[in-house]
Design an enzyme around this catalytic site. Structure first.
Site, short mmCIF file in Angstrom:
data_model
loop_
_atom_site.label_atom_id
_atom_site.label_comp_id
_atom_site.label_asym_id
_atom_site.label_seq_id
_atom_site.Cartn_x
_atom_site.Cartn_y
_atom_site.Cartn_z
N ASP A 92 0.87 -1.18 0.00
CA ASP A 92 0.00 0.00 0.00
C ASP A 92 0.91 1.23 0.00
O ASP A 92 1.85 1.30 0.79
CB ASP A 92 -0.89 0.02 1.25
CG ASP A 92 -2.09 -0.90 1.11
OD1 ASP A 92 -2.22 -1.56 0.06
OD2 ASP A 92 -2.88 -0.97 2.06
N ASP A 140 -0.88 -1.50 -5.89
CA ASP A 140 -2.05 -1.07 -5.11
C ASP A 140 -3.06 -0.34 -6.01
O ASP A 140 -2.69 0.59 -6.73
CB ASP A 140 -1.54 -0.16 -3.99
CG ASP A 140 -2.64 0.44 -3.13
OD1 ASP A 140 -3.77 -0.07 -3.17
OD2 ASP A 140 -2.35 1.41 -2.41
N HIS A 182 -8.13 15.23 6.59
CA HIS A 182 -7.66 13.88 6.32
C HIS A 182 -7.19 13.80 4.88
O HIS A 182 -7.78 14.42 3.99
CB HIS A 182 -8.78 12.85 6.54
CG HIS A 182 -8.33 11.43 6.29
ND1 HIS A 182 -7.42 10.80 7.09
CD2 HIS A 182 -8.65 10.55 5.31
CE1 HIS A 182 -7.22 9.57 6.63
NE2 HIS A 182 -7.95 9.39 5.54
N HIS A 214 -3.37 6.21 -0.03
CA HIS A 214 -3.24 5.42 -1.26
C HIS A 214 -3.05 6.32 -2.47
O HIS A 214 -3.55 7.44 -2.53
CB HIS A 214 -4.47 4.54 -1.45
CG HIS A 214 -4.66 3.54 -0.36
ND1 HIS A 214 -4.07 2.29 -0.37
CD2 HIS A 214 -5.36 3.61 0.80
CE1 HIS A 214 -4.41 1.64 0.73
NE2 HIS A 214 -5.19 2.42 1.46
#
EC number: 3.1.-.-
Length: 547
Positions: free
Chosen positions: A154, A186, A355, A359
């Site tokens: 990841d 990923d 936030h 990814h």
């Protein structure tokens, strides 16, 4: 080289990939996922270890890319079956050690560092630093005489990470020049265009919030995001506040991160939660779990007025520093509503940039593809729509469609330096459901029964029968659970009791002596009666005592 994805494809979570060369096996990650809504009573879902158990002597080790639950959560369950060495960087191994202690088992944990090269039998493995939403993340280059493989783990591309340790682009470019036969990458964020923002963006937003805040700050985030926790602590200290932590997982991770040197703060800035009552609200920050609205988390208990040490009051500022994981939107919304009712100020992802994802978005993925330039590509870590979109992205960058392979869990990809061939359904890769101490003992039949119980309830018919003389000695009594409230539906229950008596007597008179035949007959009669009376289909359970 054979590659078997056991988990992580056509789903989010439960990541596990098996690599096999000659008679040797190497495993990448061993995660878990959380149950879907229809998995009533299930705690977690883990990969199917059947192939590994059957080939335990071949396994040279499990290599962990990072410490998130979807990559390490299955390890205690694997080690209960077979004893294999676990390789990982310091933070993931610390988190795994905590898990093993909870399960009361020991493990052969072997520390590695980003930049290390090590061997697992014929597998030459190089751990390369990458950036993600948890410290100590690595990607892997795995070389055998058959093929050289690159696994991203990841990742996101963060040029300004909090710990000052960016992804090792020079090494990735070097690998691309050497030649990579297969890349597994990923796919979680492949649907999002653009670049993934840096963690520094969150720091800047939080800085503005802390600067303006006048009252107590309660901030919820993922316990594993040590960099985010470090930034919160730095801001608390900068603006003259002490900090406390709430929630078991947050307490455990903070303790571990301090021991390993990932969290640093001045002496006197930390205060235990049960000693915060004497600290003025304007001088306190509480870092807590519960950013996903989990019902038993510390933040949810605060919202429900059930937290032992924290009672919310008007003027408090509550920050949810995360975005809802798919499927958790309703739980997060419920917590936000409860907090709003308490007249606290709630800041969450729809209000401010508090936030950023861990990814890679499309432009980040394009950079990795351009650096690595693999011959063959296999998208991993995502639902089917993510894998398909990632395959299309690789095509857009010039890769031939025939060199891209979209697999499902349990499929096999055989790779060498010249070709790659895909095989369907080669190994067992079912979801293994964990319910309490039971692992794998709850299957589709049990889940179907639980679903029916949740939808229509249960009717139990109890009677004592003298089979030899064909007489109902006592009963039948009707017990309702989750069907109707007996005291308010006495007429229905009495009618059901009479119908049950008629059915039992009719089945006995029919000459049936076998219990199962009598029970099936009564069950069918009662099902028809109940459906005709209520248009419901509860589970019907006859219990007959032989007198």
């Amino acid at each position: 080289m054979k590659i078997f994805p056991i988990g992580g494809l056509n789903e989010i979570g439960k990541n596990m990939t098996v690599l096999e060369y000659k008679d040797q096996i190497m495993v990448i990650d061993c995660g878990m996922s959380f149950p879907e809504d229809e998995m009533f009573g299930i705690d977690v879902v883990i990969p199917d270890f059947t192939y590994l158990i059957n080939n335990a002597k071949k396994i040279r080790g499990v290599v962990i890319t990072h410490g998130h639950e979807d990559h390490i959560g299955g390890i205690p369950y694997l080690l209960k079956k077979i004893n294999v060495p676990i390789y990982g960087t310091r933070l993931p191994l610390g988190l795994i050690r905590n898990k093993l202690d909870e399960h009361g088992i020991k493990g052969d944990l072997r520390p590695i560092n980003a930049g290390d090269k090590f061997r697992l039998g014929d597998f030459k493995v190089e751990a390369i630093r990458t950036t993600h939403s948890i410290a100590d993340s690595i990607c892997l280059c795995i070389e055998t005489p058959a093929a050289r493989i690159f696994h991203t783990g990841d990742f996101k591309i963060d040029y300004t990470p909090i710990d000052g340790e960016p992804i090792d682009f020079a090494k990735l470019a070097e690998l691309g020049r050497k030649g990579i036969d297969l890349m597994m990458a990923d796919s979680t964020n492949v649907m999002r265009p653009g670049f993934t923002p840096s963690e520094q963006v969150v720091g800047q937003t939080l800085d503005g919030i802390f600067r303006e805040a006048k009252n107590r700050i309660i901030i919820a985030t993922f316990s594993s995001n040590v960099h985010r926790v470090q930034k919160i602590i730095e801001l608390a200290v900068r603006y003259g506040r002490k900090f406390a932590v709430s929630g078991r997982s947050m307490e455990n991770v903070v303790k571990l991160a301090v021991e390993l040197g990932y969290l640093k703060f001045p002496a006197g800035s930390y205060v235990e939660l049960n000693k915060t009552r004497n600290i003025p609200d304007s001088e306190l920050v509480i870092i807590t779990t519960g950013s996903q609205g989990e019902p038993m988390s510390a933040l949810a208990r605060m919202a429900d007025d059930e937290h032992r040490n924290v009672k919310l009051k008007k003027g408090d500022m509550v920050i949810l520093s995360s975005t809802p994981v798919p499927g958790n939107e309703k739980e997060v919304s419920n917590v936000v509503n409860k907090l709003s009712e308490k007249e606290v100020e709630v800041i969450y992802n729809e209000v401010a940039d508090i936030h950023v994802s861990g990814h890679a978005c499309q432009e980040d993925l394009k950079l990795i593809h351009s650096l690595i330039r693999p011959k063959f590509f296999m998208p991993v870590h995502g639902e089917h729509r993510h894998l398909v979109r990632h395959a299309k992205l690789a095509e857009e960058l010039g890769m031939k469609k025939d060199n891209i392979f979209i697999l499902s869990n349990g499929d096999q990809l055989t790779v060498d330096k010249r070709k790659a061939i895909q095989f369907k359904n080669v190994v067992s890769a079912d979801d293994i459901l964990v319910d309490g101490l039971g692992v794998g003992d709850v299957g589709n039949v049990v889940l179907r029964d639980r679903k029916m119980l949740s939808e229509s309830g249960l009717i139990i018919i109890v009677a004592a029968i003298d089979r030899a003389n064909g007489v109902v000695v006592s009963g039948p009594e009707i017990v309702s659970r989750g069907f109707v409230y007996v005291k308010e539906h006495e007429e229905l229950i009495e009618a059901a009791r009479k119908k049950a008596l008629e059915s039992i007597e009719a089945n006995i008179r029919g000459g049936f002596k076998d219990w199962n035949t009598i029970k099936n007959g009564v069950r069918d009669d009662m099902r028809k009666f109940v459906f005709k009376s209520t248009r419901r289909s509860p589970i019907i359970m006859p219990i007959f005592l032989d007198i």
